[in-house]
Design an enzyme around this catalytic site. Structure first.
Site, short mmCIF file in Angstrom:
data_model
loop_
_atom_site.label_atom_id
_atom_site.label_comp_id
_atom_site.label_asym_id
_atom_site.label_seq_id
_atom_site.Cartn_x
_atom_site.Cartn_y
_atom_site.Cartn_z
N ARG A 93 0.84 -1.21 0.00
CA ARG A 93 0.00 0.00 0.00
C ARG A 93 0.86 1.25 0.00
O ARG A 93 0.44 2.30 0.48
CB ARG A 93 -0.93 0.01 1.20
CG ARG A 93 -0.18 -0.15 2.49
CD ARG A 93 -1.02 0.16 3.66
NE ARG A 93 -0.36 -0.32 4.85
CZ ARG A 93 -0.79 -0.10 6.06
NH1 ARG A 93 -1.89 0.56 6.23
NH2 ARG A 93 -0.13 -0.55 7.09
N LYS A 113 1.96 6.60 1.27
CA LYS A 113 1.48 5.41 1.98
C LYS A 113 -0.05 5.47 1.99
O LYS A 113 -0.63 6.42 2.52
CB LYS A 113 2.05 5.40 3.40
CG LYS A 113 1.85 4.08 4.10
CD LYS A 113 2.77 3.93 5.29
CE LYS A 113 2.40 2.69 6.08
NZ LYS A 113 3.14 2.60 7.33
N ASP A 125 -6.31 -3.97 0.47
CA ASP A 125 -6.93 -3.00 -0.45
C ASP A 125 -5.98 -1.87 -0.85
O ASP A 125 -6.36 -0.96 -1.58
CB ASP A 125 -8.21 -2.42 0.17
CG ASP A 125 -7.94 -1.79 1.53
OD1 ASP A 125 -6.75 -1.66 1.92
OD2 ASP A 125 -8.91 -1.42 2.21
N GLY A 126 -4.76 -1.91 -0.31
CA GLY A 126 -3.79 -0.87 -0.67
C GLY A 126 -4.07 0.48 -0.01
O GLY A 126 -3.44 1.47 -0.35
N ARG A 183 15.05 -2.03 2.91
CA ARG A 183 14.86 -2.73 4.18
C ARG A 183 15.78 -3.95 4.27
O ARG A 183 16.29 -4.39 3.23
CB ARG A 183 13.39 -3.21 4.27
CG ARG A 183 12.41 -2.08 4.21
CD ARG A 183 11.15 -2.49 3.46
NE ARG A 183 10.28 -1.33 3.24
CZ ARG A 183 9.37 -0.91 4.11
NH1 ARG A 183 9.18 -1.56 5.23
NH2 ARG A 183 8.65 0.17 3.85
N ASP A 252 11.25 -7.00 7.59
CA ASP A 252 10.85 -6.10 6.50
C ASP A 252 10.52 -4.71 7.03
O ASP A 252 10.34 -3.78 6.25
CB ASP A 252 9.64 -6.68 5.75
CG ASP A 252 8.51 -7.08 6.68
OD1 ASP A 252 8.74 -7.97 7.52
OD2 ASP A 252 7.42 -6.50 6.59
N ASN A 253 10.45 -4.58 8.35
CA ASN A 253 10.18 -3.27 8.94
C ASN A 253 11.44 -2.67 9.55
O ASN A 253 11.37 -1.83 10.44
CB ASN A 253 9.09 -3.38 10.01
CG ASN A 253 7.72 -3.67 9.40
OD1 ASN A 253 7.50 -3.43 8.22
ND2 ASN A 253 6.81 -4.18 10.19
N ASP A 262 8.01 2.21 9.60
CA ASP A 262 6.76 1.44 9.66
C ASP A 262 6.07 1.53 11.02
O ASP A 262 6.06 0.58 11.80
CB ASP A 262 6.98 -0.03 9.25
CG ASP A 262 6.90 -0.17 7.73
OD1 ASP A 262 6.84 0.86 7.04
OD2 ASP A 262 6.89 -1.31 7.24
#
Ligand code: AMP
Ligand code: MG
Length: 489
Positions: A93, A113, A125-126, A183, A252-253, A262
């Site tokens: 997203r 974002k 849903d992004g 990341r 990934d964060n 994030d």
């Protein structure tokens, strides 16, 4: 200082091989409007703060008006989520518009974002909701104010778009700003798909644009790992120092720049609780407050593992090199954390017993559920009675105070100097959950966004007493006990 149209943009990430990303036009929201523009972030970027009043900023960032140099992409990455490897994540997203090149020749990534579905959205849903966007917008400013490395949020937007979560919410968006959005998981993606050439391309790109000084070292790739280990250890020590709990420390964060990224179910400690879990969905307490330093090492190990093919063709030699670097993490963290402890207590001279003095204090705070920020601020203001009132076992605290006073008497600084320096490390104001919640409720229920502005200005100078804002430094009210934050946003 430049107007938006005068700025120059580029997107170097979009010139990497196509496997690195997927191209997407950002999707605007129904009746999208500007809610808040952070003037100090604008100044940092070299953007004229006059832009704060522009409503057509929406058209520019969602590319309803063409912006030269933007080349929007969603970045591909993977990562370890709650300890499990997930082969493909990516920006589900978020859309990287490109880099802003300012007068000082600095490059800043601008990322939207909440700008719609991408190749990596999976079932999502992004979109981002107003609640979580406000939290990220506020916390980015709060962390920067505290002097903690972080991504920034230049502006946030609201809309009347309905977004479906546990209930119907409204869609929102923000412009995230960072040196880059690379990341740990970006490296993991290429390692686990065994695309070692692409892995090298990513490492070379990272070194060339962001860590050119590492090239000078004998082994640039190892130098990069070393840098990330240092910056991450120091970042986490600074989190512990202000009672910041990230909530979702998946690999990934974690940013390659050692900055906080994030913001989801984060939280600042109110009452001191070493095992505090701020994320309601973290049933095992994997990311509890006191686990953060350990998880930092776990994530760095994931990164190191992914970089192994870069260190040496022989896997065993590569592993030896990586292990030797990872072995330094604990020491770097301890050094940074011990320095934090000393500064929080107002000590300059380094004495071995200082860490124990601090830990005994934390132990008492845990037992008495002492408010973390409030107590250290009272200590910085040399307010002995207020300090004492925080504890159930007063005699124990009195004993500690005597030892602390004795320790202070060994310092050469004057009390005034000490107080001033303690007030620069022990914030008066932190973004307590309930403060963010007040801003969210006003925005959701009354379309009143004034609290966001008030909090940003307050939290941008969290160490300075601000007239009339005393109540923002207080313990949370009882209703705040029921607040919970989770990953679903
Ligand atoms: P997070 O834990 O917030 O970093 O999210 C983990 C992954 O889920 C990332 O790849 C996000 O891009 C993705 N994600 C989170 N929320 C959504 C959403 N509403 N739509 C699509 N992807 C999402
Ligand atoms: Mg994420």
């Amino acid at each position: 200082m430049q107007r938006f149209e005068e700025l120059r943009f580029d997107n170097i990430y979009a010139r990497l091989p196509p496997i690195f990303y997927s191209r997407h036009q950002p999707a605007g929201l129904n009746n999208q409007f500007l809610i808040h523009f952070n003037r100090s972030v604008a100044e940092m970027l070299g953007i004229d703060p006059v832009e704060a009043g522009r409503q057509d900023l929406v058209d520019l960032v969602t590319m309803n008006k063409p912006v030269q140099g933007f080349d929007p992409v969603a970045m591909c990455y993977s990562g370890h989520q709650f300890g499990q490897y997930v082969p493909r994540l990516g920006d589900g997203r978020a859309i990287l518009l490109g880099q802003l090149l300012n007068d000082q020749q600095a490059r800043w990534d601008l990322q939207l974002k909440g700008a719609g579905r991408t190749l990596y959205s999976r079932q999502g849903d992004g979109k981002a909701v107003l609640r979580s966007t406000i939290r990220e917008h506020l916390c980015s400013a709060a962390m920067h104010g505290l002097g903690i490395p972080t991504t920034h949020s230049l502006a946030m937007f609201g809309s009347d778009e309905e977004v479906y979560r546990e209930q119907i919410e409204t869609g929102a968006m923000l412009i995230r700003v960072a040196p880059s959005h690379i990341r740990f998981g970006s490296f993991e993606y290429f390692f686990y798909t065994q695309r070692y050439e692409d892995l090298k391309t990513l490492a070379d790109f990272t070194l060339e644009h962001y860590f050119p000084e590492c090239w000078k070292e004998q082994d640039g790739y190892l130098g990069l790992l070393k840098r990330v280990i240092e910056s991450t250890a120091e970042l986490i020590a600074s989190w512990q120092g202000v009672g910041f709990c990230h909530g979702v420390m998946n690999s990934d964060n974690m940013s390659i720049h050692g900055i906080t990224i994030d913001y989801g179910p984060f939280g600042f400690l109110d009452a001191y609780d070493t095992g505090h879990v701020c994320n309601h969905s973290d049933y095992q307490g994997r990311y509890a407050f006191d686990q953060q330093p350990r998880i930092g090492l776990f994530n760095l190990s994931c990164l190191a593992q992914a970089m192994l093919p870069l260190f040496n063709e022989n896997p065993e030699s590569a592993a030896e090199l990586a292990t030797a670097e990872l072995a330094k993490y604990e020491q770097i963290f301890e050094k940074a954390w011990t320095a934090q402890k000393r500064r929080k207590l107002g000590l300059v001279a380094e004495r071995p017993e200082d860490a124990t003095l601090f830990d005994q204090l934390l132990d008492m705070m845990q037992q008495s559920q002492t408010d973390f920020s409030l107590f250290f601020r009272q200590l910085s203001e040399s307010n002995p009675q207020a300090c004492r009132d925080n504890f159930i076992q007063r005699d124990r605290f009195d004993d500690w105070s005597r030892r602390y006073a004795k320790r202070l008497s060994q310092e050469s600084r004057s009390e005034t100097e000490r107080r001033a320096s303690m007030q620069k490390i022990n914030p008066k104001y932190v973004l307590r959950n309930y403060l963010a919640e007040n801003a969210i409720r006003m925005a959701e229920d009354e379309q009143d966004y004034t609290e966001i502005d008030r909090l940003i200005s307050l939290l941008s100078s969290p160490f300075d007493p601000q007239p009339g804002m005393e109540h923002y430094a207080q313990r949370p009210p009882d209703w705040a006990n029921t607040l919970s934050v989770s990953c679903s946003s």
